[in-house]
Design an enzyme around this catalytic site. Sequence first.
Site, PDB file in Angstrom:
ATOM      1  N   ASP A  15       0.866  -1.186   0.000  1.00 29.18           N
ATOM      2  CA  ASP A  15       0.000   0.000   0.000  1.00 29.18           C
ATOM      3  C   ASP A  15       0.895   1.226   0.000  1.00 29.18           C
ATOM      4  O   ASP A  15       1.788   1.351   0.847  1.00 29.18           O
ATOM      5  CB  ASP A  15      -0.894   0.017   1.253  1.00 29.18           C
ATOM      6  CG  ASP A  15      -1.998  -1.029   1.173  1.00 29.18           C
ATOM      7  OD1 ASP A  15      -2.248  -1.550   0.068  1.00 29.18           O
ATOM      8  OD2 ASP A  15      -2.594  -1.331   2.223  1.00 29.18           O
ATOM      9  N   ASP A 135     -13.980  -6.622  -4.213  1.00 24.24           N
ATOM     10  CA  ASP A 135     -14.080  -6.781  -2.755  1.00 24.24           C
ATOM     11  C   ASP A 135     -15.415  -7.449  -2.478  1.00 24.24           C
ATOM     12  O   ASP A 135     -16.463  -6.894  -2.812  1.00 24.24           O
ATOM     13  CB  ASP A 135     -14.013  -5.417  -2.052  1.00 24.24           C
ATOM     14  CG  ASP A 135     -12.647  -4.758  -2.204  1.00 24.24           C
ATOM     15  OD1 ASP A 135     -11.670  -5.480  -2.490  1.00 24.24           O
ATOM     16  OD2 ASP A 135     -12.563  -3.522  -2.049  1.00 24.24           O
TER      17      ASP A 135
END
Lengths: 262, 209
Positions: A15, A135
Amino acid sequence: MSHQGFCKRIIPCLDVDSNGRTVKGVKFQGLRDIGDPIEMAIAYEAQGADELVFLDISASHEGRKTLVDLVKRISHDLRIPFTVGGGISSLDQVLALLEAGTDKVSINSAAVRNPQLIADIASHCGRQCCVLAIDAKRADQLVDGRASWDVLVKGGREKTGLDALNWAKHAVSLGAGEILLTSFDRDGTGDGFDNALNRQLADALPVPIIASGGASGPESFLHAFQDGHADAALAATIFHDGHWHIEDLKQVLLDEGIPLRV
Amino acid sequence: MLVEVLHYGGGNVGSLLRALERCEIPYILLKGTIDGTFPTGKHPVILPGVGAFGAIMQGLEARGFLEPLTQVVTVEKVPFLGVCVGLQVLFESSEESPNVAGLGFLKGTVRHFPTDFEGSKVPQIGWNYIHAQQENAPEGFVYYVNSYFADPADANVVLYASEYQGTRFCGAVKHENISAFQFHPEKSGAFGHDLLRHWFDALPVEVLK
């Protein structure tokens, strides 16, 4: 005994924030800086990572420019394929990232809003560049008499009303070349991948499935490949925290019969 | 001592150029009719493969590369390296673009991986092993992204073979001055870079003068 054929893949995920640093979410404390993404990427390549994924968690305007610069620097040094995702919403952004040197882009919310984006990326850049990130959260109701998972967007804050399998099938028909499938229920838990979810999509789709969310030790990867039928498995924390060196992880899995590059 | 890389538009050749830099292989980019630079016959030539079979052949023609490339590779026998679809266009035809003729430097055609069975996943995306079919060819894992593979008429040109979903296919060719990789050496870690460097180091000295 070493394996000498087509391989499953182990993919560390980094990230990246708007300052171009690798960060990690810490419960109730926001984000912690854990290093330089390029140094980490080179270290993961040396450990035996098969690919890398970089997610821009800022997805802001200024972060976007930082990201393109970062991608240029990564592609200068990294000798394995990598994917960039996070807030990508237009073909122009995709072209800029590919030009900067990424091999694939991953799109998520924008593809739900505008599925044509998938077709545009596939026709301009080839479907192998186009990774659809989903997701998914386990739903209570059945769809067509089978278990189902809801597609979430905006980091899990918003339901879309889409069923994960149906959405994935549609996306592949439009040109998605891979599915990065994150279990919202398992993400960050260390409880193992959601292999009922992984298997449902892996068995139904003619493209690779990257399992994500819930990785812990080697057994979680073993199950993702054996039970989840995943083609690749992605993790962040267990690698960033140094709990598992990728080379050691791969050796354990190889001894269990998983085809891997070592 | 340098190599000439053909840039025929359409795709991004940056990844391959970065790899050449990491391997310390000096290169110049040729853009054909865009800037008047064509293969000279004095240096080895690299053909990157970006895009579909038909699009590459169209790009080579549009940039005026077809004639000089054929001359330097088939007549002057200058060392040639093709990468990915740059391997496929060496052959006569492809199922990807049925009405387009390939370069035809090698006899044979290009076929699609079988998809007529349950669980088939095409394109092949990921790492696979290359098995040597000629001497002095180191084996290892390389990164592939392909739906199509070459089927040479003469099996002796195959340098490496790999297997995907039960299909044994041509991973690389080597015949006289012509070499080509179906996989991506620039994305295949240290081993892929060794293969590029190995090709460069093995070039006959006289063509590099």
